[in-house]
Design an enzyme around this catalytic site. Structure first.
Site, PDB file in Angstrom:
ATOM      1  N   SER A 104       4.261   1.515   7.610  1.00  0.00           N
ATOM      2  CA  SER A 104       3.926   2.745   7.007  1.00  0.00           C
ATOM      3  C   SER A 104       3.348   3.639   7.830  1.00  0.00           C
ATOM      4  O   SER A 104       3.469   4.926   7.701  1.00  0.00           O
ATOM      5  CB  SER A 104       3.087   2.472   5.498  1.00  0.00           C
ATOM      6  OG  SER A 104       3.686   1.498   4.685  1.00  0.00           O
ATOM      7  N   ARG A 105       2.589   3.265   8.711  1.00  0.00           N
ATOM      8  CA  ARG A 105       1.818   4.054   9.770  1.00  0.00           C
ATOM      9  C   ARG A 105       2.767   4.800  10.829  1.00  0.00           C
ATOM     10  O   ARG A 105       2.406   5.624  11.389  1.00  0.00           O
ATOM     11  CB  ARG A 105       0.938   3.105  10.486  1.00  0.00           C
ATOM     12  CG  ARG A 105      -0.386   2.904   9.379  1.00  0.00           C
ATOM     13  CD  ARG A 105      -1.651   2.245  10.706  1.00  0.00           C
ATOM     14  NE  ARG A 105      -2.744   2.083   9.670  1.00  0.00           N
ATOM     15  CZ  ARG A 105      -3.096   0.963   9.012  1.00  0.00           C
ATOM     16  NH1 ARG A 105      -2.168  -0.069   8.864  1.00  0.00           N
ATOM     17  NH2 ARG A 105      -4.408   1.011   8.398  1.00  0.00           N
ATOM     18  N   MET A 117       0.833  -1.287  -0.058  1.00  0.00           N
ATOM     19  CA  MET A 117       0.017  -0.077  -0.146  1.00  0.00           C
ATOM     20  C   MET A 117       0.820   1.295   0.050  1.00  0.00           C
ATOM     21  O   MET A 117       0.399   2.477   0.214  1.00  0.00           O
ATOM     22  CB  MET A 117      -1.160   0.219   1.326  1.00  0.00           C
ATOM     23  CG  MET A 117      -1.912  -1.074   1.079  1.00  0.00           C
ATOM     24  SD  MET A 117      -3.711  -0.630   1.964  1.00  0.00           S
ATOM     25  CE  MET A 117      -3.079  -0.700   3.525  1.00  0.00           C
ATOM     26  N   HIS A 145       9.339  -3.715   3.149  1.00  0.00           N
ATOM     27  CA  HIS A 145       8.905  -3.892   1.888  1.00  0.00           C
ATOM     28  C   HIS A 145      10.240  -4.317   0.793  1.00  0.00           C
ATOM     29  O   HIS A 145      10.082  -4.999   0.000  1.00  0.00           O
ATOM     30  CB  HIS A 145       8.128  -2.792   1.281  1.00  0.00           C
ATOM     31  CG  HIS A 145       7.012  -2.232   1.951  1.00  0.00           C
ATOM     32  ND1 HIS A 145       6.993  -1.005   2.629  1.00  0.00           N
ATOM     33  CD2 HIS A 145       5.612  -2.716   1.847  1.00  0.00           C
ATOM     34  CE1 HIS A 145       5.541  -0.926   3.240  1.00  0.00           C
ATOM     35  NE2 HIS A 145       4.940  -2.004   2.611  1.00  0.00           N
TER      36      HIS A 145
END
Length: 283
Positions: free
Chosen positions: A186-187, A30, A37
């Site tokens: 990512s958060r 995302m 990643h």
């Protein structure tokens, strides 16, 4: 690296690669990419002839509209990172491209999704399964790569592949962590200073619980002590702490010889929801 925004472009690329006899790897993301990643991209590069990474913030898996709205979107930075990592192609579709019409199909993964994330976020895994199914059909990979930080998601995707007979292999890699133990996410970009300072306590609680599991402390006591430890941190709002069978994800009343245990949690820190887990191999 080639960049595609339409399904037609992606399919033309992957069909040509398959005709050439190339093995295709898919890394669904995302976006707002981090080292976790890139580990998946590196693994795919090592095992496949061509690697496609998708960058798509999937609206159907969000329960909280604000979480979807605030989710980091960094397409230029992401494509730069993917190119530097040796990705062959990046797929960055719009919502309209992925969902030309609302999906009517509904998935039910039974007991696998009625605990932890599935219990806290009704419909979440239906959204995950929908977008993953679409990506598998669009890209037709030989292998798809996922991180184990989303342990329940990996279990759901494996069930999806088995139930729908997708001709591909799911490859899962261990969670990549910051130096202080916080699982990369990512958060994490949205964490304020106080929340970021408190966040390593999540992994500390998991590590302490894992040590207790190895010592044979009963599951209920492991869970209670972890909950008590995290309750002492005012910056952390714990949603759940689960001691579960690593394969079935069902809560444990007692340990079974040879069965791995997964310790999972979700918590909110400064308005940001984080998840993490630790797996303890069976004895």
């Amino acid at each position: 690296m080639q960049i595609f925004s339409t399904v037609a472009e992606l399919r033309a690329f992957t069909e040509e690669a398959r005709r050439a006899g190339h093995r295709l790897g898919l890394v669904p993301t995302m976006g707002a990419l981090h080292a976790g990643h890139l580990q998946l991209v590196a693994a795919a590069r090592a095992e496949c002839d061509a690697v496609v990474a998708s960058v798509f913030v999937n609206p159907t898996q969000f329960n909280n509209p604000d979480d979807y709205r605030l989710y980091p979107r960094l397409p230029q930075a992401d494509t730069d990172l993917l190119a530097a990592a040796g990705c062959t192609a990046a797929f960055l579709p719009s919502v309209e491209e992925m969902y030309p019409q609302p999906a009517a199909l509904r998935f039910d993964f039974g007991a696998l999704e009625r605990v932890m994330e599935g219990a806290q976020r009704p419909g979440h895994f239906n959204g995950v399964a929908t977008v993953v199914s679409k990506l598998f059909h669009m890209a037709r990979p030989h292998r798809a790569y996922f991180g184990q930080k989303d342990w329940q998601q990996v279990a759901i995707v494996r069930q999806l592949v088995a139930d729908l007979s997708f001709d591909l292999e799911i490859v899962a890699f261990p969670t990549v962590r910051e130096a202080d133990g916080l699982a990369m996410s990512s958060r994490n970009r949205r964490l304020g200073p106080e929340a970021r300072a408190a966040a390593p306590q999540l992994h500390q609680a998991l590590a302490a619980a894992a040590a207790q599991v190895r010592q044979g402390v009963p599951p209920a006591k492991v869970q209670a002590q972890a909950e008590a430890a995290l309750a002492g941190a005012p910056e952390i709002g714990l949603e759940y702490f689960a001691v579960a069978d690593a394969a079935t994800l069902q809560p444990l009343a007692a340990y079974a010889p040879g069965r791995a245990v997964v310790l999972c949690l979700a918590a909110e820190l400064g308005g940001v929801r984080l998840i993490d887990n630790v797996v303890v191999d069976g004895a």
